[in-house]
Motif scaffolding. Structure first.
Motif, PDB file in Angstrom:
ATOM      1  N   LEU A  75      44.365  32.165  38.387  1.00  0.00           N
ATOM      2  CA  LEU A  75      43.215  32.937  37.901  1.00  0.00           C
ATOM      3  C   LEU A  75      42.124  33.005  38.970  1.00  0.00           C
ATOM      4  CD1 LEU A  75      41.674  34.447  35.660  1.00  0.00           C
ATOM      5  CD2 LEU A  75      40.859  32.234  34.831  1.00  0.00           C
ATOM      6  N   PRO A 101      43.636  33.913  29.767  1.00  0.00           N
ATOM      7  CA  PRO A 101      44.560  33.625  30.881  1.00  0.00           C
ATOM      8  C   PRO A 101      45.216  32.253  30.787  1.00  0.00           C
ATOM      9  CG  PRO A 101      42.300  34.044  31.659  1.00  0.00           C
ATOM     10  CD  PRO A 101      42.228  33.827  30.197  1.00  0.00           C
ATOM     11  N   VAL A 140      48.082  37.460  34.891  1.00  0.00           N
ATOM     12  CA  VAL A 140      47.263  37.040  36.030  1.00  0.00           C
ATOM     13  C   VAL A 140      48.132  36.879  37.278  1.00  0.00           C
ATOM     14  CG1 VAL A 140      45.917  35.124  36.963  1.00  0.00           C
ATOM     15  CG2 VAL A 140      45.437  35.984  34.656  1.00  0.00           C
TER      16      VAL A 140
END
Lengths: 310, 310, 310, 310
Positions: D73, D115, D124
């Motif tokens: 991320l 995420p 992601v």
């Protein structure tokens, strides 16, 4: 922590935020709420030494609505303890809407995921101590009066009645939980109490004081006397971060990072850990049910004074 | 169609079926139902020329429970017409349990999928004509009395009251639908009517006659007079096939292939298109809520007399 | 059973039905299907004595798509038996869309509800016997050739390839079931077989013959030789009624009452128990995925010749 | 902030925590993970001035698994920016399990909620920059090497391969999202990258350093050089609080109050805002998938040194 304490700066922030009210609209499902002026915006920031900086018409009153969920939870935790309370309501955030019933059917046992969604809040309210509705309501009201130092705080009976009459979805949630033994009380009695709880009327200064006590580990602003035990104040802040702003809690945590709880009346109560308490009233709501201008104010304050807990 | 019309053969089939009762258990969520004798099994087969072959104690009474959903649907369709009724309840089978609330939230509009699940049946009952509960109940009772030719059929008030007091899940369904405008009536009044409808008391001969009329395109057994219009009788049979036996409807259609509707009292009403009507009472239920011995009887009859519609 | 056997009447019915094609649209998610002419409508009715009444361009070919689910189920049931097949796929209708994945997660074990939704059909295809894809496909093709008496029936490889390349949702369903042990095969191999199965090409006369065999307890039209065992033919008809027309199965059962299975190519195969077989091709689909004009033809035939099984 | 910096105190805490390992069990769905010693527990606390206090066998290596979701991320946010990343993955916590597929079907558009659940993490990973798998993996690895100052960190290819071969559920999630255009990449390629990402091998000192950088607004420990922009470091901490500990995130936030992310290998990476970084390895997991002893260590540290952000 440096913090806004001059009215001028706050007025500027409020003026800027107020430009966004036209993007939202006032809650219309309760007649009493639908009468609110969408362009109103009032803010109070409560700091130590009894300093309260305000902007807008801070005498304007509004009902707590979902903000009351934090306060009923505090009372239930103080009266019954963590173990008992969390045996009947969970601690986890949920991606479902605040009024969703699905998880009650798919989860076993059908325990609500957390005390900030309606199902969970109803269970929490059913745990407020007292033999009658009046006693239970008195328990909650005196707690809020103590928190705010404002003995005149009471229920707006018109709003309460209006909500009670149309609370079909909350009735549905209650009866579903009663079927599964999660709620034991008489449902109509519980709903009467719950709608009264939601209809407790405050102004933004009251909210700021409540936020201040929660922010500061539960201690009374003036006397330093503990009103809420430290570990319970911490629990409240945690739920405010993980599920305080409906289905925008995650985004709000990223953007603002301040524990906060909103209500569909347009109120927001925010508690900067070991810092200030903030009370906001701005009834124009975004599509998630949060005060549009209120969120902008908190965003501006967080950025300017670096208030994020993250 | 050759069909069982000698008591001896039917007795043998019943005796065989009755061996399976110990695999199930009597419904226990309503006190009145839990008192039933699990080993009871009575069957009536109604044929043309007023021939009724029976086995077991055919005087034993039981309440209609979900079987009543077929009859309230008939009344609503006769009084309001297909278009109006199906604007408020769907026609599609569902894989969800009969008392599920999930689809009411996930589907938009929150219209129940069909009239055989509780949500749909409650909507249908709200469409029975009459200015008061008594008038609406009378409308339904007189229809059932006409179908059976038995003017003594009435409500078991004890069962009705017992169900009314504990109908939390149905209350939850109703209030959810009231929130979404699918139910307009006062919920408590509707539930009183619905629980009375479920508590209408019959014996298996009554059920057999009802089945016979539905089987034969809605015509009265003796006089050939139409009680139910042909197209409505057809609609009833269709729902009995696609959703008559709770979540075992598909399996039952394969194994037995006769339109049938069961209730948690242990009753089953079956209608062989253009053939016989069958009434069964056997309160020992399988885990889907269908009479264990009753299903065995129908399976044996279908196989022996080739009754499947498929 | 009186039945349409003059071309003139059928032409009138078809002409009338064809007026509705503009209300629907051709399936567009597979390039090959999107090229179909939406105004085409061809119908074949197969009766005893080898009489086949037709209307429209009956030489026009189309792919089976979901209609193939009935045929793969027949093969799996014949090869493995009911017990084995239904240990891996259920028998109950569902209110969920044909391509839904939700129930696979919420139900335990994650067994598809029935063989007519995609998840169930994929499991069934994985049970077709053979050591290689070619052998399995050959097993299915030879069965269909036998049913239709048309040895030229084969796969439209372009359509198969086009579907295989974009079958993301079916891949998702397969891998989910593989995770839970419901599918054991290599997923890509299974999907190759499944998309070939869906791309088997027929005309409406072929469909009518298939319907005729299923209608008549599985017997070959000419020789009376059993191709499908009676109890399996009955199972097929049952699924066609409870889940043959996607999420409009319930409504179709009420309105038409004929066991039928549709595909997104615009084909419908119908089997009137102990009567005729009907094959239809009309690629303009309604929003449920059923041929708009095809449904109208069946509705008209059912009404005129009283074909409903109910 | 006072903090544990003597080995003796840490050893005592670790010893105490280690008593709980028998209540959990090692992840068994990946062969490589199932070989871990359930009684192992190692902890590293990284503080300023390069002080690292450790306990247990800190040379023991383990794979990042879900902890890698925080790092991918970070990379995606740095490379593509907040707007692009959050147009494809949400920011809200969810009460559903980390591997649930339901919301992808019920929500429209079918964008993963956040995420930290598998669906979101896969999206992601598909956003990591690079023309080939090797380039993308290199991008991620070099970032982790920079964070830890450990250039030897690499992928455990055995674990990666083992996970790739059995990643049926992740394949299902990917293909579902590919159907809906949320994932554009080739799924097999994406899964190869994702399983390699999960199989990046570290020790608890590496984790502590990563936590330290995230804790301190993204700055490099030694040089004060920014590795992660401040606002991205804040985003990471936020997700760690609201959804870092699977379905126990809410409870963990209450009990411990430290941003943390766990993996099924038994690793936990924790970041005390403006304070220390903590790395833990204890492969005995509770039923939510979190290291049992690791949670106890964090609980003890939080209580003793008052580390909660609330």
């Amino acid at each position: 922590m440096e913090m806004c304490n001059d009215k001028e700066t706050l007025d500027t922030i409020v003026e800027e935020a107020n430009k966004h009210t036209s993007q939202g609209k006032v809650a219309d499902y309760i007649p009493a709420l639908s009468l609110a002026n969408p362009d109103t915006l009032s803010v109070a920031i409560f700091q130590n030494n009894n300093v309260c900086t305000t902007s807008g018409d801070i005498n304007e009153k509004f009902t707590l609505q979902s903000i009351s969920k934090v306060l009923s939870l505090a009372v239930a935790l103080m009266d019954l303890g963590e173990e008992e309370v969390f045996s009947r309501v969970g601690k986890e955030p949920t991606g479902d809407p605040f009024n969703s019933i699905i998880k009650l059917e798919t989860h076993s046992p059908s325990k609500p995921l957390n005390p900030m969604i309606n199902a969970g809040a109803l269970v929490v309210t059913s745990m407020i101590e007292g033999r009658t509705i009046d006693e239970k309501l008195e328990r909650l009201l005196s707690f809020i009066q103590e928190l705010t130092g404002n003995p005149s705080i009471t229920v707006n009976e018109d709003v309460a009645k209006s909500e009670f009459d149309t609370a079909y979805l909350n009735r549905s949630l209650c009866y579903f939980m009663k079927q599964h033994g999660v709620i034991i009380d008489n449902v109509e009695t519980l709903l009467e109490l719950y709608t009264k709880q939601c209809a407790i009327e405050v102004n933004c200064e009251d909210l700021a004081k409540i936020g201040y006590v929660i922010a500061n580990d539960g201690k009374d602003v003036d006397t330093n006397r503990p009103i809420i035990p430290l570990h319970i104040a911490r629990i409240l802040k945690t739920f405010m971060v993980t599920c305080g702003m409906y289905n925008a809690s995650g985004e709000f945590a990223i953007k603002v990072g301040i524990p906060a709880k909103s209500g569909v009346s347009g109120g927001i109560m925010a508690a900067v850990p070991h810092g200030v308490g903030i009370g906001i009233y701005g009834p124009s709501l975004d599509d998630k049910g949060n005060s549009i201008a209120g969120m902008k104010v908190l965003e501006a304050l967080s950025e300017r004074y670096n208030l994020s807990i993250f």
